[in-house]
Design an enzyme around this catalytic site. Structure first.
Site, PDB file in Angstrom:
ATOM      1  N   SER A 282      16.904  21.300 -15.475  1.00 45.04           N
ATOM      2  CA  SER A 282      15.751  22.097 -15.861  1.00 45.04           C
ATOM      3  C   SER A 282      16.255  23.401 -16.452  1.00 45.04           C
ATOM      4  O   SER A 282      17.221  23.986 -15.958  1.00 45.04           O
ATOM      5  CB  SER A 282      14.893  22.382 -14.620  1.00 45.04           C
ATOM      6  OG  SER A 282      14.129  23.556 -14.815  1.00 45.04           O
TER       7      SER A 282
ATOM      8  N   HIS B 164       0.835  -1.221   0.000  1.00 38.71           N
ATOM      9  CA  HIS B 164       0.000   0.000   0.000  1.00 38.71           C
ATOM     10  C   HIS B 164       0.865   1.264   0.000  1.00 38.71           C
ATOM     11  O   HIS B 164       0.406   2.321   0.440  1.00 38.71           O
ATOM     12  CB  HIS B 164      -0.947   0.048   1.211  1.00 38.71           C
ATOM     13  CG  HIS B 164      -1.690  -1.222   1.447  1.00 38.71           C
ATOM     14  ND1 HIS B 164      -2.912  -1.495   0.878  1.00 38.71           N
ATOM     15  CD2 HIS B 164      -1.356  -2.322   2.178  1.00 38.71           C
ATOM     16  CE1 HIS B 164      -3.313  -2.706   1.258  1.00 38.71           C
ATOM     17  NE2 HIS B 164      -2.382  -3.224   2.034  1.00 38.71           N
TER      18      HIS B 164
ATOM     19  N   GLU C 297      11.408   8.215 -16.464  1.00 41.43           N
ATOM     20  CA  GLU C 297      10.103   8.717 -16.930  1.00 41.43           C
ATOM     21  C   GLU C 297       9.828   8.293 -18.367  1.00 41.43           C
ATOM     22  O   GLU C 297       8.698   7.924 -18.724  1.00 41.43           O
ATOM     23  CB  GLU C 297      10.064  10.239 -16.817  1.00 41.43           C
ATOM     24  CG  GLU C 297      10.077  10.726 -15.379  1.00 41.43           C
ATOM     25  CD  GLU C 297      10.228  12.234 -15.306  1.00 41.43           C
ATOM     26  OE1 GLU C 297       9.290  12.882 -14.834  1.00 41.43           O
ATOM     27  OE2 GLU C 297      11.279  12.756 -15.722  1.00 41.43           O
TER      28      GLU C 297
END
Ligand code: ARG
Length: 477
Positions: A291, A170, A304
């Site tokens: 970035s 979980h 990703e």
């Protein structure tokens, strides 16, 4: 009798020219050019079969095989695939598909003898054969990529030795496990992916050549000639199935989808572990990006993209399933739409495996932080309850007593091992001095002493067993 469709493979019965837009729109050559090596291999195998059936003399066969090899040479084994494709496609604006292109090119090489090649065959069996050959290669490449990734996972599992981490259910901390145990979970998945791919390869390794357009070749061909020339185990048993079956492609994209799901889960975990909130992982700079806006960022683009690209694999599998499900037997032109998803899956997998093993080897875990996370927060509560069961307490009761002790620890800001014996005995007289040794990190790991459990010696054995399976599977090659 000539007409404007004369350069086509099927012009005889037509009197009207094709609508020019339709003509361009229905071509598959802009994408099936990449089947050139498969098309030439299949055509060469067919040439041998029709020579054996008396359609070509030995000299003609030799001339035809040489001509086909010359056409194949336009497709360099190395070099930029897209550039090669662009050049091949631009060189033959009239080619309808790869079959048409090869015939036109062969004609340039050997003249009218080329017109004999299509004796006793149909493009329907050709595309079925070319695609099987393509998928077979793609499976072999995928197996090599998977094995390389498995080797990388085993290497870092071995290097991690007895380093620990919390496991999660979980997404809440559950019990401590060895980092190696967690990595071996992905080895298990990747091994299943290997067997799925290998199984698909075995099932698909039959040759459609000789199936004709639908009902079987109109020449008494010895179909075993082409089958063995192409490395197939045998000819396919039914011509209607062979010309319209794309199960092999569907199995490949389906196995690829499952594989993609596995790699995507790995990517997701690493993405999560690299956050400041987890702090389990320093992303390898060589595989991360910055970035343009926020100077401090180091982003997990590799994981990703792996997650994102696994979506393409699933998409291709859905495309193929939907494409095939409503088709009446046998060949239908819809099947032409099944090629690009298969190419995309092969390319996507090749791309993933070009970076994943090196990325995996470059991973550096922050073992100190992982250990703190594994060693705090009552992850030894199940081991503690098990301690009580050894003292004769039924597990249900033991669970409750330890639950009470955890509650007490939470309120006083202490771990189970930091409570005093006197405090523990408030929850049950069964607690003894030996309790403290049974809830250390090591004891908590080692009490999972079962096949497949995270006890330290079990994991060390599992790493060795995985290594051995890997070397056996590579030797089977
Ligand atoms: N380009 C076609 C395809 O990919 C080849 C088979 C054509 N067969 C036909 N009956 N038109 O499916």
């Amino acid at each position: 009798m000539s007409n404007q469709n004369a350069s086509k493979m099927w012009s005889g019965r037509f009197r009207e020219p094709l609508n020019a837009t339709f003509e361009q729109w229905q071509r598959s050559f802009p994408f099936d050019w990449r089947l050139l090596p498969q098309e030439i291999a299949a055509s060469s195998a067919h040439a041998r079969a029709i020579a054996a059936a008396g359609i070509l003399t030995d000299a003609e066969l030799k001339q035809m095989l040489d001509g086909l090899a010359a056409v194949a040479a336009r497709f360099p084994a190395s070099g930029d695939l897209q550039q090669t494709g662009a050049a091949i496609v631009a060189s033959s604006p009239g080619a309808e598909d790869i079959h048409h292109f090869s015939e036109l090119e062969l004609h340039k090489e050997i003249g009218d003898l080329a017109l004999k090649l299509h004796t006793g065959r149909s493009r329907n069996e050709q595309i079925a054969t070319d695609m099987r050959l393509f998928v077979r290669d793609a499976i072999d490449n995928t197996l090599a990529g998977l094995r390389e990734w498995i080797a990388a996972l085993i290497e870092i599992a071995e290097a991690a030795q007895d380093a620990v981490m919390p496991s999660y259910t979980h997404l809440q901390r559950a019990e401590p496990v060895l980092i190696a145990h967690w990595l071996l979970a992905y080895v298990s998945m990747a091994e299943r992916d290997c067997t799925r791919m290998a199984d698909c390869r075995k099932r698909m390794n039959l040759c459609p050549l000789g199936s004709g357009a639908i009902a079987g070749a109109t020449l008494a061909l010895d179909r075993t000639i082409a089958a063995s020339a192409l490395g197939f185990d045998a000819p396919t048993p039914n011509s209607m199935d062979a010309t319209s079956d794309r199960d092999f492609a569907l199995e490949f994209t389906s196995a690829a989808s499952i594989l993609g799901i596995h790699i995507s889960r790995f990517a997701e975990e690493l993405t999560l572990h690299s956050t400041a909130e987890f702090g389990f992982l320093d992303l390898p700079e060589a595989f991360s990006t910055g970035s343009s806006a926020m100077p401090q960022k180091k982003n997990p683009d590799l994981t990703e993209l792996i997650r994102g690209k696994s979506g393409r694999l699933l998409g291709a599998n859905v495309t193929l399933s939907v494409l095939i499900k409503g088709l009446p037997l046998a060949y239908n032109k819809d099947l032409q739409e099944g090629q690009e998803p298969v190419f995309d899956v092969a390319d996507t997998l090749a791309g993933m495996f070009s970076v994943l093993p090196a990325f995996t080897r470059a991973l550096r875990f922050r073992e100190d932080r992982m250990k703190v996370a594994a060693d705090t927060g009552y992850l030894n509560a199940m081991a503690a309850a098990t301690y009580l069961t050894h003292k004769g307490v039924p597990f249900r009761k033991a669970h409750e007593k330890i639950g009470n002790a955890v509650r007490f620890g939470l309120e006083s800001g202490r771990e189970l091992g930091e409570l005093t014996l006197g405090e523990l005995q408030e929850f049950g007289p069964e607690f003894g001095e030996d309790f403290f040794a049974s809830v250390t990190l090591e004891a908590t790991l080692d009490c999972h002493d079962v096949i497949g459990g995270t006890a330290r010696h079990r994991v060390a054995e599992a790493v060795q067993a995985a290594k051995q399976r890997l070397s056996l599977s590579s030797n089977e090659e």
